[in-house]
Design a protein around this motif. Structure first.
Motif, PDB file in Angstrom:
ATOM      1  N   PRO A  13       0.831  -1.211   0.000  1.00  0.00           N
ATOM      2  CA  PRO A  13       0.000   0.000   0.000  1.00  0.00           C
ATOM      3  C   PRO A  13       0.869   1.266   0.000  1.00  0.00           C
ATOM      4  O   PRO A  13       1.939   1.281   0.618  1.00  0.00           O
ATOM      5  CB  PRO A  13      -0.792  -0.101   1.307  1.00  0.00           C
ATOM      6  N   LEU A  14       0.387   2.290  -0.657  1.00  0.00           N
ATOM      7  CA  LEU A  14       1.117   3.559  -0.691  1.00  0.00           C
ATOM      8  C   LEU A  14       1.372   4.062   0.733  1.00  0.00           C
ATOM      9  O   LEU A  14       2.436   4.609   1.030  1.00  0.00           O
ATOM     10  CB  LEU A  14       0.319   4.585  -1.503  1.00  0.00           C
ATOM     11  N   SER A  15       0.397   3.833   1.621  1.00  0.00           N
ATOM     12  CA  SER A  15       0.554   4.306   3.013  1.00  0.00           C
ATOM     13  C   SER A  15       1.787   3.680   3.659  1.00  0.00           C
ATOM     14  O   SER A  15       2.455   4.301   4.483  1.00  0.00           O
ATOM     15  CB  SER A  15      -0.706   3.970   3.818  1.00  0.00           C
ATOM     16  N   GLU A  16       2.089   2.445   3.289  1.00  0.00           N
ATOM     17  CA  GLU A  16       3.270   1.764   3.829  1.00  0.00           C
ATOM     18  C   GLU A  16       4.551   2.397   3.258  1.00  0.00           C
ATOM     19  O   GLU A  16       5.512   2.651   3.978  1.00  0.00           O
ATOM     20  CB  GLU A  16       3.172   0.273   3.459  1.00  0.00           C
ATOM     21  N   VAL A  17       4.528   2.665   1.964  1.00  0.00           N
ATOM     22  CA  VAL A  17       5.701   3.277   1.317  1.00  0.00           C
ATOM     23  C   VAL A  17       5.994   4.639   1.951  1.00  0.00           C
ATOM     24  O   VAL A  17       7.157   5.019   2.126  1.00  0.00           O
ATOM     25  CB  VAL A  17       5.460   3.406  -0.209  1.00  0.00           C
ATOM     26  N   LYS A  18       4.941   5.349   2.323  1.00  0.00           N
ATOM     27  CA  LYS A  18       5.109   6.691   2.904  1.00  0.00           C
ATOM     28  C   LYS A  18       5.876   6.655   4.225  1.00  0.00           C
ATOM     29  O   LYS A  18       6.383   7.682   4.684  1.00  0.00           O
ATOM     30  CB  LYS A  18       3.738   7.354   3.119  1.00  0.00           C
ATOM     31  N   LYS A  19       5.953   5.491   4.841  1.00  0.00           N
ATOM     32  CA  LYS A  19       6.654   5.405   6.132  1.00  0.00           C
ATOM     33  C   LYS A  19       8.172   5.441   5.981  1.00  0.00           C
ATOM     34  O   LYS A  19       8.886   5.493   6.971  1.00  0.00           O
ATOM     35  CB  LYS A  19       6.260   4.106   6.843  1.00  0.00           C
ATOM     36  N   TYR A  20       8.666   5.351   4.748  1.00  0.00           N
ATOM     37  CA  TYR A  20      10.117   5.255   4.528  1.00  0.00           C
ATOM     38  C   TYR A  20      10.618   6.480   3.760  1.00  0.00           C
ATOM     39  O   TYR A  20      10.658   6.478   2.530  1.00  0.00           O
ATOM     40  CB  TYR A  20      10.451   3.991   3.741  1.00  0.00           C
ATOM     41  N   PRO A  21      10.999   7.530   4.473  1.00  0.00           N
ATOM     42  CA  PRO A  21      11.386   8.765   3.776  1.00  0.00           C
ATOM     43  C   PRO A  21      12.626   8.608   2.896  1.00  0.00           C
ATOM     44  O   PRO A  21      12.820   9.402   1.979  1.00  0.00           O
ATOM     45  CB  PRO A  21      11.650   9.757   4.917  1.00  0.00           C
ATOM     46  N   HIS A  22      13.467   7.611   3.169  1.00  0.00           N
ATOM     47  CA  HIS A  22      14.655   7.427   2.329  1.00  0.00           C
ATOM     48  C   HIS A  22      14.399   6.445   1.186  1.00  0.00           C
ATOM     49  O   HIS A  22      15.321   6.012   0.513  1.00  0.00           O
ATOM     50  CB  HIS A  22      15.829   6.911   3.178  1.00  0.00           C
ATOM     51  N   GLY A  23      13.147   6.078   0.976  1.00  0.00           N
ATOM     52  CA  GLY A  23      12.848   5.019   0.024  1.00  0.00           C
ATOM     53  C   GLY A  23      13.162   3.673   0.651  1.00  0.00           C
ATOM     54  O   GLY A  23      13.867   3.597   1.666  1.00  0.00           O
ATOM     55  N   HIS A  24      12.622   2.603   0.068  1.00  0.00           N
ATOM     56  CA  HIS A  24      12.802   1.295   0.703  1.00  0.00           C
ATOM     57  C   HIS A  24      12.698   0.197  -0.345  1.00  0.00           C
ATOM     58  O   HIS A  24      11.958   0.322  -1.319  1.00  0.00           O
ATOM     59  CB  HIS A  24      11.703   1.109   1.766  1.00  0.00           C
ATOM     60  N   ILE A  25      13.458  -0.864  -0.115  1.00  0.00           N
ATOM     61  CA  ILE A  25      13.326  -2.057  -0.955  1.00  0.00           C
ATOM     62  C   ILE A  25      12.444  -3.055  -0.211  1.00  0.00           C
ATOM     63  O   ILE A  25      12.804  -3.521   0.873  1.00  0.00           O
ATOM     64  CB  ILE A  25      14.711  -2.654  -1.292  1.00  0.00           C
ATOM     65  N   PHE A  26      11.289  -3.319  -0.782  1.00  0.00           N
ATOM     66  CA  PHE A  26      10.309  -4.197  -0.147  1.00  0.00           C
ATOM     67  C   PHE A  26      10.527  -5.618  -0.661  1.00  0.00           C
ATOM     68  O   PHE A  26       9.735  -6.141  -1.452  1.00  0.00           O
ATOM     69  CB  PHE A  26       8.882  -3.714  -0.432  1.00  0.00           C
ATOM     70  N   ASP A  27      11.615  -6.189  -0.231  1.00  0.00           N
ATOM     71  CA  ASP A  27      12.040  -7.461  -0.796  1.00  0.00           C
ATOM     72  C   ASP A  27      11.154  -8.609  -0.316  1.00  0.00           C
ATOM     73  O   ASP A  27      10.539  -8.529   0.744  1.00  0.00           O
ATOM     74  CB  ASP A  27      13.497  -7.717  -0.392  1.00  0.00           C
ATOM     75  N   ASP A  28      11.118  -9.655  -1.130  1.00  0.00           N
ATOM     76  CA  ASP A  28      10.493 -10.908  -0.721  1.00  0.00           C
ATOM     77  C   ASP A  28      11.480 -12.008  -1.091  1.00  0.00           C
ATOM     78  O   ASP A  28      11.412 -12.575  -2.177  1.00  0.00           O
ATOM     79  CB  ASP A  28       9.153 -11.098  -1.455  1.00  0.00           C
ATOM     80  N   PRO A  29      12.405 -12.299  -0.168  1.00  0.00           N
ATOM     81  CA  PRO A  29      13.501 -13.218  -0.511  1.00  0.00           C
ATOM     82  C   PRO A  29      13.011 -14.615  -0.863  1.00  0.00           C
ATOM     83  O   PRO A  29      13.729 -15.377  -1.501  1.00  0.00           O
ATOM     84  CB  PRO A  29      14.373 -13.239   0.753  1.00  0.00           C
ATOM     85  N   ASP A  30      11.805 -14.947  -0.447  1.00  0.00           N
ATOM     86  CA  ASP A  30      11.320 -16.311  -0.690  1.00  0.00           C
ATOM     87  C   ASP A  30      10.499 -16.440  -1.963  1.00  0.00           C
ATOM     88  O   ASP A  30       9.982 -17.508  -2.262  1.00  0.00           O
ATOM     89  CB  ASP A  30      10.461 -16.776   0.496  1.00  0.00           C
ATOM     90  N   MET A  31      10.343 -15.330  -2.708  1.00  0.00           N
ATOM     91  CA  MET A  31       9.505 -15.441  -3.900  1.00  0.00           C
ATOM     92  C   MET A  31      10.343 -15.976  -5.072  1.00  0.00           C
ATOM     93  O   MET A  31      11.266 -15.334  -5.535  1.00  0.00           O
ATOM     94  CB  MET A  31       8.875 -14.102  -4.277  1.00  0.00           C
ATOM     95  N   MET A  32      10.011 -17.178  -5.499  1.00  0.00           N
ATOM     96  CA  MET A  32      10.772 -17.830  -6.566  1.00  0.00           C
ATOM     97  C   MET A  32       9.925 -17.912  -7.837  1.00  0.00           C
ATOM     98  O   MET A  32       8.696 -17.982  -7.765  1.00  0.00           O
ATOM     99  CB  MET A  32      11.159 -19.257  -6.139  1.00  0.00           C
TER     100      MET A  32
END
Ligand SMILES: Nc1nc2c(c(=O)[nH]1)N[C@H]1C(S)=C(S)[C@@H](COP(=O)(O)OP(=O)(O)OC[C@H]3O[C@@H](n4cnc5c(=O)[nH]c(N)nc54)[C@H](O)[C@@H]3O)O[C@H]1N2
Ligand SMILES: Nc1nc2c(c(=O)[nH]1)N[C@H]1C(S)=C(S)[C@@H](COP(=O)(O)OP(=O)(O)OC[C@H]3O[C@@H](n4cnc5c(=O)[nH]c(N)nc54)[C@H](O)[C@@H]3O)O[C@H]1N2
Ligand code: SF4
Ligand SMILES: [Mo]
Length: 723
Positions: free
Chosen positions: A528-547
């Protein structure tokens, strides 16, 4: 009081994460944000000029209405009243097709503007939408439609032990191949890990300087070079037989079509040693991982679709696509999740559907409607003629090929309205110019660099990264600027239309905020955009288990490396004389080849009004090899006449040992309308004037010849400088 805020630089499409110092409500300083996980503190000279750009005394702060030869100030809302009235009248008298949209470079950083512009065109019912992407690398989507897209996408750059760049200079351009987010660092890291880079370019570019191997080829010979590389790979067995058997069609046709392109033959055509063709093939073919990607150079030269097709085909015969069980590098953030599958997608229809233009048999196609035919559409009287053009973040007078034709068309329009930050070459001929809010004056999201994934292979973010920036400063006192979306919303409101974004109604009574629109645009996003807004420096929303998932049961789609049209075109290449005239209008006297390029300090036609960015040149130098200058009796700084068989421009010669002999390397989007030609040293000159859009164009995409243009070069007659 000074405060420091994180932000997104929107001077170019790279979207670097920056830190802006704000004093008394004004941006005063920009530095890179070292805590940003995608850009690692990078900025370039342009980004550091954001404060000067926002505060530029030349900046357009009020709407302009045309009066005879000049313009007068008008309130923005009053301008919208008049524009909407004219559009309403034209639709009533001539139908929706008479209204066209050109959404260009500066819609990429302003997604709400683009979405609202498209919503207005939907509501009007006009199919006449044009973008700058179609005079950029239209061969990418077109070749993808013919070859097919691998759902899981390409192998990531960072893990590749070989990479080939064809006519791209990402270190400067920040576009494509090497992920365009601090590309110099990414290149440095990859080389340190042992990656071998091959660059195919008539110029020893800033990227080629770092390459293991540089093929300094004649321009316009990329199809032959690529066919030669494929031929060597096949004859030396450097192909992925298992992948070919399971996932690929047309290999036998491809093998037969590239077979005549022997290293010796290609060497003669392209002017590079045969051993280099073999070495490039061996570096690439013997690598474990890595892709070949192309940039604007070969896309603007003739046969861009074929070049891009061969690029895809070489990746495919080497099996360089992600397989089941490998990590999904980027499942996206602000757009819906993409869980890659190890299968070819169903191919879209490449052409033969949608709106047809009235000229040259061109129409809707996988790359979109081409603005290279829009001037003719405007100039051709008759039913369906385009009479109004709304232009956002673009500059047709500077950027479209065939400038004189464009000029005639702009003057013929009943309504030309453009949204810009300055009186651009296009603004000067427009009926209305609407002043835009700048990057720090409006909220921002990085979504366009996620969507860029779909534009080609190996474009867009390498990881699931996103950033949001709120509005940080107010526009200068007294300014009457609008965000791009407000213009289209305002016109829609006045025409009584209901606009829709991403399947949702826009509130046409209570004006939404930019943030409301971002929510609509991001609907269904993985995060959600609201979640992205919590990271003022930008963020990598990784999913290491997604194959990468296995292929769907019973799925029969394949990648096609032997498309009959492409094989036919490759045969045409072979049938050409070996003189590097690429089979197109053979003009013996035009012995030089003018090639496209980017300049670090400016961005297409942007940046030339900022002192720090014109410290080297106000104009676009005509870079030539010192040997050529000497042979022509020229010196750096001399004014030259550069003529194609269609038009001629003046240029200022500049010595450049990095340019291949016989080649002249010049940036586009300079110059202005012809009455300003004598200001050469202040505005440069427009290479678009050398192109005839009606000849040498790709019949599928409409892309004309904008690089590898045959030209003659002579010392200019003294009279040019009449002032
Ligand atoms: N600083 C800066 N950055 C920019 C831009 C800018 O104006 N300034 N423009 C932006 C835009 S709109 C875009 S689309 C991207 C483009 O990004 P790139 O595609 O990387 O564009 P260029 O840097 O022009 O690199 C194209 C290269 O192709 C070479 N070339 C020309 N003709 C041929 C040919 O026939 N064959 C081969 N093999 N090579 C050829 C040129 O010498 C040049 O080095 O850059 C973007 N970034
Ligand atoms: N000969 C030749 N022609 C080319 C090319 C080439 O290499 N050679 N390259 C082609 C390519 S790749 C492209 S993408 C096109 C570019 O085509 P265009 O996008 O049409 O050209 P630009 O010069 O980027 O125009 C951008 C306009 O947006 C304005 N602007 C700047 N900032 C903002 C802002 O924040 N908001 C708004 N609303 N406007 C703003 C600028 O002042 C400028 O007038 O040109 C193409 N033309
Ligand atoms: S590369 Fe330069 S202009 Fe582009 S986003 Fe980064 S700092 Fe801004
Ligand atoms: Mo572009």
């Amino acid at each position: 009081m000074a405060e420091i805020k994180t932000a997104i630089c929107r001077f170019c499409h790279s979207f670097c994460g920056i830190k802006v110092t704000i004093e008394d409500g004004k941006a005063v300083k920009v530095v890179g944000d070292k805590d940003n996980p995608m850009y690692f503190g990078y900025t370039c000279v342009k980004g550091r000029q954001l404060p000067a750009q926002h505060d530029n005394p030349e900046r357009l702060l009020h709407a302009q209405r045309r009066t005879g030869d000049g313009h007068e100030r008008i309130a923005s809302e009053a301008a919208l009243d008049e524009i909407a009235a004219t559009i309403g009248r034209l639709i009533a008298e001539h139908g929706p097709r008479s209204v066209a949209l050109y959404a260009a470079t500066y819609t990429f950083p302003y997604p709400a503007g683009r979405a609202m512009a498209m919503a207005l065109m939907d509501a009007i019912g006009s199919p006449m939408r044009f973008t700058s992407a179609t005079i950029d690398q239209p061969g990418k989507p077109m070749s993808m439609a013919l070859h097919g897209r691998w759902h899981a996408g390409p192998q990531p750059y960072a893990e590749s032990d070989a990479w080939i760049l064809v006519g791209a200079n990402p270190v400067v351009s920040k576009w494509g191949g090497i992920p365009q987010y601090n590309p110099a660092k990414r290149l440095h890291d990859a080389l340190k890990n042992g990656q071998k880079l091959v660059v195919i370019d008539p110029r020893l570019t800033e990227t080629a300087e770092k390459a293991h191997l540089h093929l300094q080829c004649k321009p316009g010979e990329d199809p032959a070079i690529l066919a030669g590389i494929a031929n060597v790979m096949i004859s030396e067995g450097m192909i992925d037989e298992a992948f070919l058997a399971a996932e690929v069609d047309g290999f036998e046709a491809f093998r037969a079509a590239v077979a005549p392109f022997t290293p010796d033959y290609v060497a003669r055509r392209a002017g590079v040693p045969a051993e280099q063709i073999v070495e490039a093939a061996r570096i690439f073919g013997s690598a474990r991982r890595g892709m070949i990607t192309a940039g604007t150079g070969p896309n603007m030269a003739p046969r861009g679709t074929l070049t891009e097709y061969l690029v895809l085909a070489i990746n495919t015969i080497a099996g360089r696509w992600l397989r089941e069980g490998e990590k999904v590098p980027n499942p996206f953030v602000l757009i819906p999740e993409r869980h890659g599958k190890a299968q070819a997608e169903k191919k879209p229809k490449p052409w033969g559907y949608g709106e047809q233009l009235r000229v040259r048999g061109l129409g809707e196609n996988a790359s979109g409607l081409t603005p290279a035919a829009l001037a003719e559409e405007i100039l051709l009287d008759g039913e369906g003629q385009v009479r109004a053009l709304m232009c956002v973040g673009g500059n047709p007078m500077a950027a479209w090929p065939d400038q004189m034709r464009t000029y005639e068309a702009m003057k013929k329009l009943e309504l030309l309205a453009t949204i810009d930050i300055k009186m651009s070459a296009t603004a000067k001929v427009a009926h209305y110019v609407l002043p835009a809010a700048l990057g720090l004056e409006a909220p921002a999201i990085t979504i366009s660099n996620e969507n860029a994934w779909f534009y080609g292979s190996a474009t867009g973010y390498p990881d699931p990264y996103a950033q949001y920036q709120p509005k940080l400063v107010e526009p200068p006192a007294g300014a009457d600027v609008l965000e791009e979306w407000e213009v289209f919303y305002g016109i829609g409101q006045r025409l009584g239309l209901q606009l829709r974004i991403n399947g949702q109604d826009v509130d046409m009574v209570n004006k939404p905020t930019t943030d409301d629109l971002f929510e609509m645009i991001c609907r269904g996003s993985r995060i959600p955009l609201s979640e992205v807004k919590k990271y003022p420096h930008g963020h990598i929303f990784d999913d290491p288990d997604m194959m990468v998932l296995p292929k769907d049961e019973g799925w029969a789609e394949t990648l096609d490396v032997g498309h009959p049209e492409m094989m036919q075109e490759l045969a045409e290449v072979l049938a050409e004389p070996e003189t590097n005239d690429a089979g197109h209008t053979l003009v013996a006297d035009f012995g030089y080849r003018l090639v496209s390029r980017r300049l670090n300090d400016v961005y297409n036609s942007s940046g030339r009004d900022l002192p720090a960015l014109t410290r080297n040149h106000h104009y676009n130098p005509a870079f030539m090899n010192p040997g050529d200058l000497a042979a022509l009796g020229l010196r750096a700084g001399d004014v030259i006449r550069i003529a194609s068989d269609h038009g001629s421009i003046l240029g200022v010669a500049e010595e450049a040992a990095d340019v291949r002999p016989g080649v002249i390397s010049m940036a586009h989007s300079f110059g202005d309308a012809p009455q300003f030609d004598n200001q050469l040293f202040f505005i440069g000159s427009n290479t678009g004037r050398l192109t005839d859009v009606t000849r040498d164009f790709d019949a599928r995409t409409g892309m004309p010849r904008m690089s590898a243009i045959p030209v003659s070069i002579t010392r200019a007659e003294a009279s040019w400088a009449a002032e």
